[in-house]
Motif scaffolding. Structure first.
Motif, PDB file in Angstrom:
ATOM      1  N   ASP A   1      -6.766   7.371   4.819  1.00 12.88           N
ATOM      2  CA  ASP A   1      -7.014   6.049   4.244  1.00 12.88           C
ATOM      3  C   ASP A   1      -5.771   5.169   4.326  1.00 12.88           C
ATOM      4  OD1 ASP A   1      -9.660   6.522   3.671  1.00 12.88           O
ATOM      5  OD2 ASP A   1      -9.306   7.147   1.595  1.00 12.88           O
TER       6      ASP A   1
ATOM      7  N   LYS B   1     -11.625  -1.033   7.591  1.00  9.14           N
ATOM      8  CA  LYS B   1     -12.379   0.090   7.059  1.00  9.14           C
ATOM      9  C   LYS B   1     -13.787   0.116   7.600  1.00  9.14           C
ATOM     10  CE  LYS B   1     -12.809   3.614   4.299  1.00  9.14           C
ATOM     11  NZ  LYS B   1     -11.975   4.789   4.453  1.00  9.14           N
TER      12      LYS B   1
ATOM     13  N   GLU C   1     -11.676  -0.157  -2.369  1.00  3.42           N
ATOM     14  CA  GLU C   1     -10.537  -0.922  -1.875  1.00  3.42           C
ATOM     15  C   GLU C   1     -10.546  -2.318  -2.460  1.00  3.42           C
ATOM     16  OE1 GLU C   1     -11.273  -0.775   2.256  1.00  3.42           O
ATOM     17  OE2 GLU C   1     -10.504   1.251   2.528  1.00  3.42           O
TER      18      GLU C   1
ATOM     19  N   LYS D   1       0.811  -1.213   0.000  1.00  6.92           N
ATOM     20  CA  LYS D   1       0.000   0.000   0.000  1.00  6.92           C
ATOM     21  C   LYS D   1       0.841   1.257   0.000  1.00  6.92           C
ATOM     22  CE  LYS D   1      -4.063   1.827  -0.042  1.00  6.92           C
ATOM     23  NZ  LYS D   1      -4.954   1.585  -1.162  1.00  6.92           N
TER      24      LYS D   1
ATOM     25  N   SER E   1     -16.511  -0.036   2.529  1.00  3.12           N
ATOM     26  CA  SER E   1     -15.399  -0.161   1.585  1.00  3.12           C
ATOM     27  C   SER E   1     -15.394   1.064   0.687  1.00  3.12           C
ATOM     28  CB  SER E   1     -15.546  -1.435   0.738  1.00  3.12           C
ATOM     29  OG  SER E   1     -14.500  -1.530  -0.204  1.00  3.12           O
TER      30      SER E   1
ATOM     31  N   GLU F   1      -5.148   1.560   6.608  1.00  4.56           N
ATOM     32  CA  GLU F   1      -4.665   0.304   6.049  1.00  4.56           C
ATOM     33  C   GLU F   1      -3.715  -0.424   7.000  1.00  4.56           C
ATOM     34  OE1 GLU F   1      -5.402  -1.212   3.239  1.00  4.56           O
ATOM     35  OE2 GLU F   1      -6.843   0.289   2.614  1.00  4.56           O
TER      36      GLU F   1
END
Length: 588
Positions: A343, A43, A148, A8, A145, A347
């Motif tokens: 965001d 999330k 993602e 990521k 979501s 993660e």
């Protein structure tokens, strides 16, 4: 966690590993797909989100005769959750390109949500196209979501949605699935909700005895029944309810207009970095396996909050903490040009639960009533240790929290007599032990009338119960080492005591940035920090041996000073607040 982080943040393609952040089982995942589904679990738990200078006569003391206060308060009520309520629908609705599918589900009854699980089955060949959200009958939304998962298919599983705790279950719940691309279609097969209702929660025990005696409050806050007041925990919630009830008893108002259901509370979700060790140590030191025996915390040492309103400055602090954790565990980092986005931080995070700040306002009566003196202490501690041993935290920081509580009766009477020009905000923070999380959240989410422009000084106290009752350590300087106006105030406040402290030690400047007041110091506020956790009677020395230990109990306070130390700190603090509230400023 490492492979998912690399993919990521650094753009390295590799198989993702599952993160057991919420202890959920994700159904319907094909082999090798655990990582993306686990990320959706993260999330899905989206957070929302002028006194007289005449010396005083001695105040009466409550004699303890070498023993703790006799009658502990009744056990704090703990909610008992009711039987789960489940409902599901099977719309089998097509998800077309660049369109939104909406499906509703109705629940009945008068239950209040304690916990909520969403069971979801969406088939789609490219779930990175999808934005999925759930909205409660009151209008609160959580994102399940947000585009993602990239080219992986399907969103299937069970998601814990702690953000809906406290919501009324009855009414229409709405699930939205938005396709944001012109390629690939899918189907919303089914979805359902399982609500665990809150049981009836009787009010916390009525404060008994002398409310102006901090030892009474320490007895309750440091009792085994609160199980160390961890953030989050039922014990911390019970302590918060206790503080709120006491404030209401003396007519203080709840100032949080952003939470009309309970304006004495400011709630926030607590996160930690997925996979980082935390028991017994903090932050990067935890990752390196060092015991947490250095006093206090820096911001986000062991936990943090996350939401869309997090300022860039705060995200930079959190990004640095993430990098420290990575380096301490030998994991590589890619260069960056700025702080990680919310965001991106989600993660690599896991949700630990909901904590709260507790606050109560004593409105001023003079021309500066729109200015506020903040008096604060952290209410949380470190919970239980191995084998369920309770860390009661009598000194850390039941003592500071109790000093705030015990000052309310006297200051409320002063306010009735028109003796407080400026307003006084009592603030008991949560998740201080995780890394000053509650105080940072308070500063980053200004409540109308309580923003930095309204604050005219901050007094923070931590560990003020131990040793003899003639000494106290203070920090009354700013980040440049320059004295704030509190130096003059605290000296005058001490002179007003019938029996002034012999020693006001200015010996703890190394801890200026490791306590809740530091969050305000960085914003340019004048801060006074009261602390008594060092071992040298003349100032300085090591931390007390009971620090973050099950032996930090009320009997140590009684042994050291019979309970008079926190009482005297309370008397000093009341004088400080009166002087600060009525302080004349240039141009006033």
């Amino acid at each position: 966690m490492a492979t998912r982080i690399n993919e990521k943040i650094q753009g390295v393609s590799s198989q993702r590993e599952p993160v057991q952040a919420l202890n959920n089982r994700v159904a319907g995942s094909a082999p090798g797909r655990a990582g993306p589904d686990a990320r959706l679990l993260l999330k899905s738990a989206d957070g929302f989100e002028g006194a007289s200078s005449t010396p005083q006569t001695a105040r009466p003391r409550v004699a303890l005769d070498g023993a703790p206060p006799a009658a502990p308060l009744p056990r704090a009520a703990t909610p008992t959750a009711g039987a789960p309520i489940s409902q599901s629908v099977t719309p089998r609705a097509p998800i077309e390109d660049n369109k939104t599918v909406t499906s509703t589900l109705a629940l009945t009854g008068d239950a209040t949500v304690d916990s909520l699980k969403l069971n979801l089955d969406i088939t789609h060949p490219y779930r990175g196209d999808l934005v999925v959200s759930l909205t409660s009958p009151s209008g609160k939304s959580a994102v399940i979501s947000n585009k993602e998962g990239g080219s992986a298919d399907n969103i299937q599983g069970t998601f814990d949605l702690s953000a809906f705790a406290g919501e009324k279950a009855a009414g229409t719940w709405t699930l939205k699935v938005q396709d944001t691309s012109a390629q690939d279609t899918g189907t919303l097969n089914s979805w359902g909700l399982t609500v665990t209702p809150k049981g009836e929660q009787p009010p916390p025990p009525q404060p008994a005895g002398d409310d102006s005696d901090p030892m009474k409050h320490i007895t309750y806050l440091a009792s085994d029944e609160l199980k160390g007041r961890d953030s989050p925990s039922e014990g911390l919630s019970a302590a918060s309810a206790y503080a709120e009830q006491l404030a209401k008893k003396y007519g203080l108002v709840g100032p949080n207009t952003q939470n009309p259901a309970d304006p004495y509370q400011q709630k926030f979700q607590v996160f930690s970095f997925a996979g980082a060790p935390s028991e017994g140590s903090h932050g990067a030191a935890a990752a390196a396996g060092h015991e947490h025996k250095n006093f206090g915390n820096e911001v986000f040492d062991e936990g943090f909050y996350l939401d869309k309103d997090m300022p860039a400055e705060t995200r930079e602090l959190l990004t640095q903490r993430y990098e420290e954790t990575m380096k301490a565990t030998g994991r590589p980092l890619a260069p960056r040009s700025g702080p990680m986005s919310v965001d991106q931080l989600r993660e690599v995070a896991q949700v630990d639960g909901m904590a709260q700040n507790t606050m109560a306002m004593l409105p001023g009566t003079g021309p500066h009533k729109d200015e506020v003196i903040v008096v604060m202490a952290h209410l949380d501690h470190i919970g239980t240790g191995r084998g369920g041993v309770v860390n009661n935290g009598a000194d850390d920081n039941a003592s500071g929290s109790a000093v705030l509580m015990s000052s309310i009766p006297e200051l409320a009477e002063a306010q009735k007599r028109g003796e407080l020009d400026r307003s006084v905000l009592f603030l008991w923070t949560g998740a201080e032990e995780k890394g000053l999380v509650g105080s940072q959240y308070f500063v980053d989410h200004p409540i109308p009338g309580l923003g930095l422009k309204n604050i005219a000084g901050v007094v923070n106290m931590d560990m003020v119960g131990r040793w003899d009752d003639q000494r106290l350590s203070v920090i009354d300087t700013n980040s440049k080492g320059q004295a704030t106006y509190f130096r003059e105030v605290v000296n005058k406040a001490n002179e007003q005591l019938a029996d002034p402290f012999d020693r006001l030690n200015q010996d703890i400047n190394q801890y200026r940035d490791r306590q809740d007041g530091a969050v305000f110091t960085r914003k340019g506020e004048d801060v006074l920090f009261l602390f008594e956790g060092l071992s040298n009677p003349n100032g300085g020395g090591d931390l007390i041996p009971e620090y973050h230990s099950p032996t930090d109990d009320i009997d140590k306070i009684v042994r050291d000073n019979g309970g008079n130390k926190p009482r005297r700190v309370k008397d000093l603090m009341v004088n400080v607040i009166k002087l600060a509230s009525n302080r004349q400023t240039v141009g006033a």
